[in-house]
Design a protein around this motif. Structure first.
Motif, PDB file in Angstrom:
ATOM      1  N   ILE A  73       0.838  -1.205   0.000  1.00  0.00           N
ATOM      2  CA  ILE A  73       0.000   0.000   0.000  1.00  0.00           C
ATOM      3  C   ILE A  73       0.872   1.255   0.000  1.00  0.00           C
ATOM      4  CG2 ILE A  73      -1.691   1.344   1.300  1.00  0.00           C
ATOM      5  CD1 ILE A  73      -2.851  -1.373   2.274  1.00  0.00           C
ATOM      6  N   ALA A  74       1.939   1.267   0.793  1.00  0.00           N
ATOM      7  CA  ALA A  74       2.830   2.442   0.824  1.00  0.00           C
ATOM      8  C   ALA A  74       3.405   2.714  -0.559  1.00  0.00           C
ATOM      9  CB  ALA A  74       3.950   2.224   1.848  1.00  0.00           C
ATOM     10  N   THR A  75       3.851   1.672  -1.242  1.00  0.00           N
ATOM     11  CA  THR A  75       4.428   1.869  -2.573  1.00  0.00           C
ATOM     12  C   THR A  75       3.345   2.227  -3.590  1.00  0.00           C
ATOM     13  OG1 THR A  75       4.397  -0.538  -2.968  1.00  0.00           O
ATOM     14  CG2 THR A  75       6.468   0.426  -2.164  1.00  0.00           C
ATOM     15  N   ASP A  76       2.156   1.668  -3.451  1.00  0.00           N
ATOM     16  CA  ASP A  76       1.046   2.043  -4.336  1.00  0.00           C
ATOM     17  C   ASP A  76       0.695   3.519  -4.179  1.00  0.00           C
ATOM     18  OD1 ASP A  76       0.798  -0.486  -5.420  1.00  0.00           O
ATOM     19  OD2 ASP A  76      -0.956  -1.046  -4.204  1.00  0.00           O
ATOM     20  N   MET A  77       0.728   4.012  -2.951  1.00  0.00           N
ATOM     21  CA  MET A  77       0.406   5.425  -2.698  1.00  0.00           C
ATOM     22  C   MET A  77       1.313   6.345  -3.504  1.00  0.00           C
ATOM     23  SD  MET A  77      -1.985   6.504  -0.710  1.00  0.00           S
ATOM     24  CE  MET A  77      -3.260   5.272  -0.683  1.00  0.00           C
ATOM     25  N   VAL A  78       2.611   6.088  -3.464  1.00  0.00           N
ATOM     26  CA  VAL A  78       3.539   7.031  -4.095  1.00  0.00           C
ATOM     27  C   VAL A  78       3.617   6.866  -5.610  1.00  0.00           C
ATOM     28  CG1 VAL A  78       4.838   7.467  -1.999  1.00  0.00           C
ATOM     29  CG2 VAL A  78       5.598   5.632  -3.524  1.00  0.00           C
ATOM     30  N   LYS A  79       3.512   5.646  -6.092  1.00  0.00           N
ATOM     31  CA  LYS A  79       3.517   5.497  -7.559  1.00  0.00           C
ATOM     32  C   LYS A  79       2.250   6.087  -8.144  1.00  0.00           C
ATOM     33  CE  LYS A  79       1.861   0.687  -8.013  1.00  0.00           C
ATOM     34  NZ  LYS A  79       0.589   0.847  -8.702  1.00  0.00           N
ATOM     35  N   GLY A  80       1.135   5.926  -7.432  1.00  0.00           N
ATOM     36  CA  GLY A  80      -0.122   6.509  -7.886  1.00  0.00           C
ATOM     37  C   GLY A  80      -0.087   8.028  -7.856  1.00  0.00           C
ATOM     38  N   LEU A 119      -0.473  13.083 -10.389  1.00  0.00           N
ATOM     39  CA  LEU A 119      -0.119  14.498 -10.366  1.00  0.00           C
ATOM     40  C   LEU A 119       0.549  14.929 -11.672  1.00  0.00           C
ATOM     41  CD1 LEU A 119       1.110  14.852  -6.680  1.00  0.00           C
ATOM     42  CD2 LEU A 119      -1.075  15.663  -7.654  1.00  0.00           C
ATOM     43  N   SER A 120       1.111  13.967 -12.389  1.00  0.00           N
ATOM     44  CA  SER A 120       1.771  14.254 -13.663  1.00  0.00           C
ATOM     45  C   SER A 120       0.867  14.020 -14.863  1.00  0.00           C
ATOM     46  CB  SER A 120       3.025  13.382 -13.790  1.00  0.00           C
ATOM     47  OG  SER A 120       3.918  13.685 -12.747  1.00  0.00           O
ATOM     48  N   GLY A 121      -0.371  13.642 -14.623  1.00  0.00           N
ATOM     49  CA  GLY A 121      -1.303  13.407 -15.714  1.00  0.00           C
ATOM     50  C   GLY A 121      -1.139  12.056 -16.383  1.00  0.00           C
ATOM     51  N   PRO A 162      -1.351   5.493 -13.364  1.00  0.00           N
ATOM     52  CA  PRO A 162      -0.421   4.721 -12.529  1.00  0.00           C
ATOM     53  C   PRO A 162      -0.255   3.304 -13.062  1.00  0.00           C
ATOM     54  CG  PRO A 162      -2.099   5.785 -11.185  1.00  0.00           C
ATOM     55  CD  PRO A 162      -2.519   5.945 -12.618  1.00  0.00           C
ATOM     56  N   PRO A 163       0.963   2.775 -12.985  1.00  0.00           N
ATOM     57  CA  PRO A 163       1.158   1.383 -13.389  1.00  0.00           C
ATOM     58  C   PRO A 163       0.473   0.445 -12.397  1.00  0.00           C
ATOM     59  CG  PRO A 163       3.151   2.225 -12.361  1.00  0.00           C
ATOM     60  CD  PRO A 163       2.194   3.376 -12.486  1.00  0.00           C
ATOM     61  N   SER A 164       0.057  -0.680 -12.877  1.00  0.00           N
ATOM     62  CA  SER A 164      -0.562  -1.688 -12.019  1.00  0.00           C
ATOM     63  C   SER A 164       0.487  -2.750 -11.674  1.00  0.00           C
ATOM     64  CB  SER A 164      -1.737  -2.341 -12.753  1.00  0.00           C
ATOM     65  OG  SER A 164      -2.312  -3.340 -11.953  1.00  0.00           O
ATOM     66  N   TRP A 165       0.676  -2.975 -10.396  1.00  0.00           N
ATOM     67  CA  TRP A 165       1.619  -3.997  -9.940  1.00  0.00           C
ATOM     68  C   TRP A 165       0.854  -5.046  -9.156  1.00  0.00           C
ATOM     69  CZ3 TRP A 165       5.724  -0.273  -7.392  1.00  0.00           C
ATOM     70  CH2 TRP A 165       6.343   0.479  -8.390  1.00  0.00           C
ATOM     71  N   ALA A 166       1.106  -6.298  -9.456  1.00  0.00           N
ATOM     72  CA  ALA A 166       0.487  -7.389  -8.705  1.00  0.00           C
ATOM     73  C   ALA A 166       1.025  -7.389  -7.283  1.00  0.00           C
ATOM     74  CB  ALA A 166       0.787  -8.727  -9.379  1.00  0.00           C
ATOM     75  N   ALA A 223      12.381  -0.846  -4.071  1.00  0.00           N
ATOM     76  CA  ALA A 223      13.365  -0.326  -5.036  1.00  0.00           C
ATOM     77  C   ALA A 223      12.685   0.040  -6.360  1.00  0.00           C
ATOM     78  CB  ALA A 223      14.467  -1.358  -5.267  1.00  0.00           C
ATOM     79  N   LYS A 224      11.748  -0.787  -6.797  1.00  0.00           N
ATOM     80  CA  LYS A 224      10.999  -0.508  -8.033  1.00  0.00           C
ATOM     81  C   LYS A 224      10.188   0.777  -7.893  1.00  0.00           C
ATOM     82  CE  LYS A 224       7.534  -2.880 -10.915  1.00  0.00           C
ATOM     83  NZ  LYS A 224       6.737  -4.122 -11.012  1.00  0.00           N
ATOM     84  N   ALA A 225       9.567   0.964  -6.745  1.00  0.00           N
ATOM     85  CA  ALA A 225       8.791   2.187  -6.505  1.00  0.00           C
ATOM     86  C   ALA A 225       9.706   3.404  -6.479  1.00  0.00           C
ATOM     87  CB  ALA A 225       8.013   2.077  -5.189  1.00  0.00           C
ATOM     88  N   LYS A 226      10.857   3.256  -5.841  1.00  0.00           N
ATOM     89  CA  LYS A 226      11.808   4.377  -5.786  1.00  0.00           C
ATOM     90  C   LYS A 226      12.280   4.736  -7.200  1.00  0.00           C
ATOM     91  CE  LYS A 226      16.279   5.850  -4.114  1.00  0.00           C
ATOM     92  NZ  LYS A 226      17.519   5.454  -3.479  1.00  0.00           N
ATOM     93  N   ASP A 227      12.619   3.743  -7.987  1.00  0.00           N
ATOM     94  CA  ASP A 227      13.044   4.002  -9.365  1.00  0.00           C
ATOM     95  C   ASP A 227      11.936   4.709 -10.147  1.00  0.00           C
ATOM     96  OD1 ASP A 227      15.512   2.822  -8.895  1.00  0.00           O
ATOM     97  OD2 ASP A 227      14.994   0.940  -9.900  1.00  0.00           O
ATOM     98  N   TYR A 228      10.707   4.252  -9.962  1.00  0.00           N
ATOM     99  CA  TYR A 228       9.580   4.828 -10.691  1.00  0.00           C
ATOM    100  C   TYR A 228       9.360   6.287 -10.300  1.00  0.00           C
ATOM    101  CZ  TYR A 228       4.924   5.615 -12.544  1.00  0.00           C
ATOM    102  OH  TYR A 228       3.844   6.144 -13.204  1.00  0.00           O
TER     103      TYR A 228
END
Length: 168
Positions: free
Chosen positions: A59-66, A71-73, A76-80, A94-99
């Motif tokens: 959920i934490a990583t979903d929050m920030v990738k979303g 915010l950039s229009g 969001p990518p969907s991650w299983a 790490a994937k969320a940070k890179d994104y």
């Protein structure tokens, strides 16, 4: 000088994802040193009706990738949500940070009044960009990382406040 949407989001996300990664790394090292299966921690929870550590990280990583995407229009990518081990959770962080690190100020700034609509099966939430970031994303992000911290502490992992806050 005012604080921009970018400054209030992406660098904050990156810093806290680093701190989350550090918490999970300390957990894995502690379990190894203590001689128990570190992946037990991934399914640990504070109370039976709460999500386990693995879901807190998801959920934490979903929050920030979303947030970065919306915010950039972008969509969001969907991650299983299939991570069950600390290694898999570390890889997700790490994937969320890179994104989120891939977003530049020009894509995020100016999104204060951008319409953000979140549709779930039982509720639809409508925000402007600033309210979405400040009153939904950031509180949720910190809540779920705090819960990871609390689960680890409840399981005897020697993490402290500075591990949560990170080095200055």
């Amino acid at each position: 000088m005012s604080l921009s949407m970018y400054q209030a989001s992406i660098p904050v996300f990156v810093r806290m994802l680093d701190n989350l990664s550090n918490l999970l790394t300390i957990a894995a090292q502690h379990a190894e040193k203590a001689g128990y299966d570190k992946n037990v921690l991934a399914s640990s929870r504070l109370f039976p009706d709460m999500f386990p550590l693995s879901k807190q990280v998801q959920i934490a990583t979903d929050m920030v990738k979303g947030a970065a995407a919306r915010l950039s229009g972008e969509t969001p990518p969907s991650w299983a949500d299939t991570e069950t081990t600390l290694e898999e959770l570390l890889a997700r962080v790490a994937k969320a940070k890179d994104y989120v690190s891939s977003f530049v100020a020009e894509k995020v700034d100016g999104s204060e009044q951008k319409e953000v609509i979140l549709n779930w099966p039982t509720v639809t939430l409508n925000f402007n960009g600033q309210d979405y970031l400040l009153n939904f994303v950031l509180p949720n992000f910190y809540f779920h990382i705090s819960t990871v911290y609390a689960i680890l502490r409840a399981n005897g992992v020697p993490v402290g406040k500075m591990d949560f806050l990170g080095a200055y």
